[in-house]
Design a protein around this motif. Structure first.
Motif, PDB file in Angstrom:
ATOM      1  N   LYS A   1      62.830  -3.853  -3.558  1.00 33.60           N
ATOM      2  CA  LYS A   1      62.010  -5.060  -3.501  1.00 33.60           C
ATOM      3  C   LYS A   1      60.577  -4.766  -3.911  1.00 33.60           C
ATOM      4  O   LYS A   1      60.260  -4.745  -5.080  1.00 33.60           O
ATOM      5  N   LEU A   2      59.718  -4.569  -2.937  1.00 33.48           N
ATOM      6  CA  LEU A   2      58.291  -4.429  -3.215  1.00 33.48           C
ATOM      7  C   LEU A   2      57.812  -2.990  -3.153  1.00 33.48           C
ATOM      8  O   LEU A   2      58.402  -2.149  -2.483  1.00 33.48           O
ATOM      9  N   CYS A   3      56.721  -2.760  -3.834  1.00 33.25           N
ATOM     10  CA  CYS A   3      56.050  -1.473  -3.816  1.00 33.25           C
ATOM     11  C   CYS A   3      54.567  -1.728  -3.566  1.00 33.25           C
ATOM     12  O   CYS A   3      53.992  -2.667  -4.127  1.00 33.25           O
ATOM     13  N   ILE A   4      53.955  -0.916  -2.723  1.00 32.89           N
ATOM     14  CA  ILE A   4      52.519  -0.987  -2.459  1.00 32.89           C
ATOM     15  C   ILE A   4      51.917   0.345  -2.905  1.00 32.89           C
ATOM     16  O   ILE A   4      52.373   1.401  -2.476  1.00 32.89           O
ATOM     17  N   VAL A   5      50.924   0.282  -3.779  1.00 34.09           N
ATOM     18  CA  VAL A   5      50.264   1.492  -4.275  1.00 34.09           C
ATOM     19  C   VAL A   5      48.786   1.410  -3.942  1.00 34.09           C
ATOM     20  O   VAL A   5      48.134   0.403  -4.238  1.00 34.09           O
ATOM     21  N   MET A   6      48.250   2.460  -3.313  1.00 35.93           N
ATOM     22  CA  MET A   6      46.812   2.551  -3.055  1.00 35.93           C
ATOM     23  C   MET A   6      46.291   3.784  -3.782  1.00 35.93           C
ATOM     24  O   MET A   6      46.817   4.880  -3.620  1.00 35.93           O
TER      25      MET A   6
ATOM     26  N   LEU B   1      42.559   0.835 -10.981  1.00 37.25           N
ATOM     27  CA  LEU B   1      42.398   0.839  -9.531  1.00 37.25           C
ATOM     28  C   LEU B   1      41.358   1.879  -9.147  1.00 37.25           C
ATOM     29  O   LEU B   1      41.482   3.046  -9.494  1.00 37.25           O
ATOM     30  N   LEU B   2      40.345   1.438  -8.433  1.00 40.67           N
ATOM     31  CA  LEU B   2      39.333   2.346  -7.911  1.00 40.67           C
ATOM     32  C   LEU B   2      39.788   2.870  -6.556  1.00 40.67           C
ATOM     33  O   LEU B   2      40.717   2.330  -5.948  1.00 40.67           O
ATOM     34  N   CYS B   3      39.135   3.892  -6.053  1.00 37.66           N
ATOM     35  CA  CYS B   3      39.511   4.493  -4.777  1.00 37.66           C
ATOM     36  C   CYS B   3      39.563   3.425  -3.681  1.00 37.66           C
ATOM     37  O   CYS B   3      38.596   2.693  -3.467  1.00 37.66           O
ATOM     38  N   GLY B   4      40.712   3.310  -3.026  1.00 39.38           N
ATOM     39  CA  GLY B   4      40.891   2.335  -1.955  1.00 39.38           C
ATOM     40  C   GLY B   4      41.514   1.028  -2.408  1.00 39.38           C
ATOM     41  O   GLY B   4      41.957   0.239  -1.579  1.00 39.38           O
ATOM     42  N   ASP B   5      41.549   0.769  -3.713  1.00 38.52           N
ATOM     43  CA  ASP B   5      42.193  -0.443  -4.216  1.00 38.52           C
ATOM     44  C   ASP B   5      43.698  -0.344  -4.027  1.00 38.52           C
ATOM     45  O   ASP B   5      44.285   0.736  -4.117  1.00 38.52           O
TER      46      ASP B   5
ATOM     47  N   MET C   1      48.633   5.902 -16.448  1.00 37.56           N
ATOM     48  CA  MET C   1      48.036   6.528 -17.619  1.00 37.56           C
ATOM     49  C   MET C   1      47.476   7.896 -17.215  1.00 37.56           C
ATOM     50  O   MET C   1      47.297   8.191 -16.032  1.00 37.56           O
ATOM     51  N   ASN C   2      47.170   8.720 -18.197  1.00 39.47           N
ATOM     52  CA  ASN C   2      46.540  10.016 -17.942  1.00 39.47           C
ATOM     53  C   ASN C   2      45.179   9.816 -17.290  1.00 39.47           C
ATOM     54  O   ASN C   2      44.561   8.756 -17.429  1.00 39.47           O
ATOM     55  N   PHE C   3      44.708  10.842 -16.596  1.00 38.37           N
ATOM     56  CA  PHE C   3      43.405  10.759 -15.928  1.00 38.37           C
ATOM     57  C   PHE C   3      42.719  12.111 -15.957  1.00 38.37           C
ATOM     58  O   PHE C   3      43.343  13.142 -16.191  1.00 38.37           O
ATOM     59  N   LYS C   4      41.399  12.074 -15.704  1.00 29.67           N
ATOM     60  CA  LYS C   4      40.594  13.288 -15.543  1.00 29.67           C
ATOM     61  C   LYS C   4      39.948  13.213 -14.175  1.00 29.67           C
ATOM     62  O   LYS C   4      39.424  12.174 -13.782  1.00 29.67           O
ATOM     63  N   GLY C   5      39.975  14.329 -13.442  1.00 29.29           N
ATOM     64  CA  GLY C   5      39.372  14.366 -12.112  1.00 29.29           C
ATOM     65  C   GLY C   5      40.429  14.507 -11.035  1.00 29.29           C
ATOM     66  O   GLY C   5      41.575  14.861 -11.298  1.00 29.29           O
ATOM     67  N   GLU C   6      40.029  14.227  -9.810  1.00 27.55           N
ATOM     68  CA  GLU C   6      40.917  14.309  -8.652  1.00 27.55           C
ATOM     69  C   GLU C   6      41.465  12.918  -8.374  1.00 27.55           C
ATOM     70  O   GLU C   6      40.703  11.975  -8.166  1.00 27.55           O
ATOM     71  N   ARG C   7      42.788  12.767  -8.350  1.00 20.83           N
ATOM     72  CA  ARG C   7      43.396  11.462  -8.126  1.00 20.83           C
ATOM     73  C   ARG C   7      44.752  11.628  -7.452  1.00 20.83           C
ATOM     74  O   ARG C   7      45.503  12.546  -7.750  1.00 20.83           O
ATOM     75  N   ALA C   8      45.065  10.711  -6.557  1.00 20.54           N
ATOM     76  CA  ALA C   8      46.363  10.674  -5.894  1.00 20.54           C
ATOM     77  C   ALA C   8      46.691   9.211  -5.620  1.00 20.54           C
ATOM     78  O   ALA C   8      45.845   8.325  -5.783  1.00 20.54           O
ATOM     79  N   SER C   9      47.905   8.964  -5.225  1.00 18.64           N
ATOM     80  CA  SER C   9      48.333   7.606  -4.871  1.00 18.64           C
ATOM     81  C   SER C   9      49.092   7.655  -3.559  1.00 18.64           C
ATOM     82  O   SER C   9      49.879   8.568  -3.319  1.00 18.64           O
ATOM     83  N   PHE C  10      48.852   6.671  -2.730  1.00 13.99           N
ATOM     84  CA  PHE C  10      49.617   6.474  -1.513  1.00 13.99           C
ATOM     85  C   PHE C  10      50.601   5.362  -1.831  1.00 13.99           C
ATOM     86  O   PHE C  10      50.192   4.253  -2.176  1.00 13.99           O
ATOM     87  N   VAL C  11      51.902   5.648  -1.797  1.00 14.84           N
ATOM     88  CA  VAL C  11      52.923   4.698  -2.256  1.00 14.84           C
ATOM     89  C   VAL C  11      53.902   4.389  -1.127  1.00 14.84           C
ATOM     90  O   VAL C  11      54.456   5.295  -0.506  1.00 14.84           O
ATOM     91  N   LEU C  12      54.108   3.107  -0.880  1.00 19.99           N
ATOM     92  CA  LEU C  12      55.132   2.636   0.060  1.00 19.99           C
ATOM     93  C   LEU C  12      56.130   1.812  -0.737  1.00 19.99           C
ATOM     94  O   LEU C  12      55.736   0.927  -1.496  1.00 19.99           O
ATOM     95  N   HIS C  13      57.404   2.121  -0.586  1.00 22.64           N
ATOM     96  CA  HIS C  13      58.416   1.367  -1.323  1.00 22.64           C
ATOM     97  C   HIS C  13      59.723   1.372  -0.552  1.00 22.64           C
ATOM     98  O   HIS C  13      59.923   2.156   0.369  1.00 22.64           O
ATOM     99  N   SER C  14      60.594   0.462  -0.925  1.00 19.41           N
ATOM    100  CA  SER C  14      61.944   0.453  -0.364  1.00 19.41           C
ATOM    101  C   SER C  14      62.896   0.814  -1.501  1.00 19.41           C
ATOM    102  O   SER C  14      62.721   0.367  -2.626  1.00 19.41           O
ATOM    103  N   ASP C  15      63.871   1.656  -1.206  1.00 20.35           N
ATOM    104  CA  ASP C  15      64.819   2.006  -2.251  1.00 20.35           C
ATOM    105  C   ASP C  15      66.235   2.051  -1.693  1.00 20.35           C
ATOM    106  O   ASP C  15      66.443   2.061  -0.485  1.00 20.35           O
TER     107      ASP C  15
END
Length: 90
Positions: free
Chosen positions: A5-10, A33-37, A51-65
């Motif tokens: 169903k849904l996915c939430i990405v921060m 998406l900026l930090c916290g978005d 997309m590709n990125f430069k710097g420190e980046r991570a994602s907090f992902v909640l999903h149902s599968d």
């Protein structure tokens, strides 16, 4: 992964991070998406990627599968294992 169903990405990143936009293929949308978005979307219906990125980046992902359904059904085929029986848990 077979999202249901849904996915939430921060997004989580440092101030110097550049790029890493999330893209939704079918509707042709690209979000920076900026930090916290956060973004919520129907992951079962929309192909998505970052997309590709430069710097420190991570994602907090909640999903149902669908793997969660297999766990409820038969503990991902481990139901026969003695350690998966509820009476063995304290």
């Amino acid at each position: 992964m077979k999202d249901k169903k849904l996915c939430i990405v921060m997004a989580i990143s440092d101030a110097e991070c550049e790029g890493g936009d999330i893209c939704f293929l079918e509707p042709g949308i690209r979000l920076q998406l900026l930090c916290g978005d956060m973004v919520i979307f129907p992951s079962a219906k929309i192909s998505h990627f970052n997309m590709n990125f430069k710097g420190e980046r991570a994602s907090f992902v909640l999903h149902s599968d669908s793997s969660g359904d297999n766990w409820v059904k038969d503990r991902n085929s481990w139901r026969h294992n003695i350690f998966m029986h509820e009476e063995n848990h304290m």
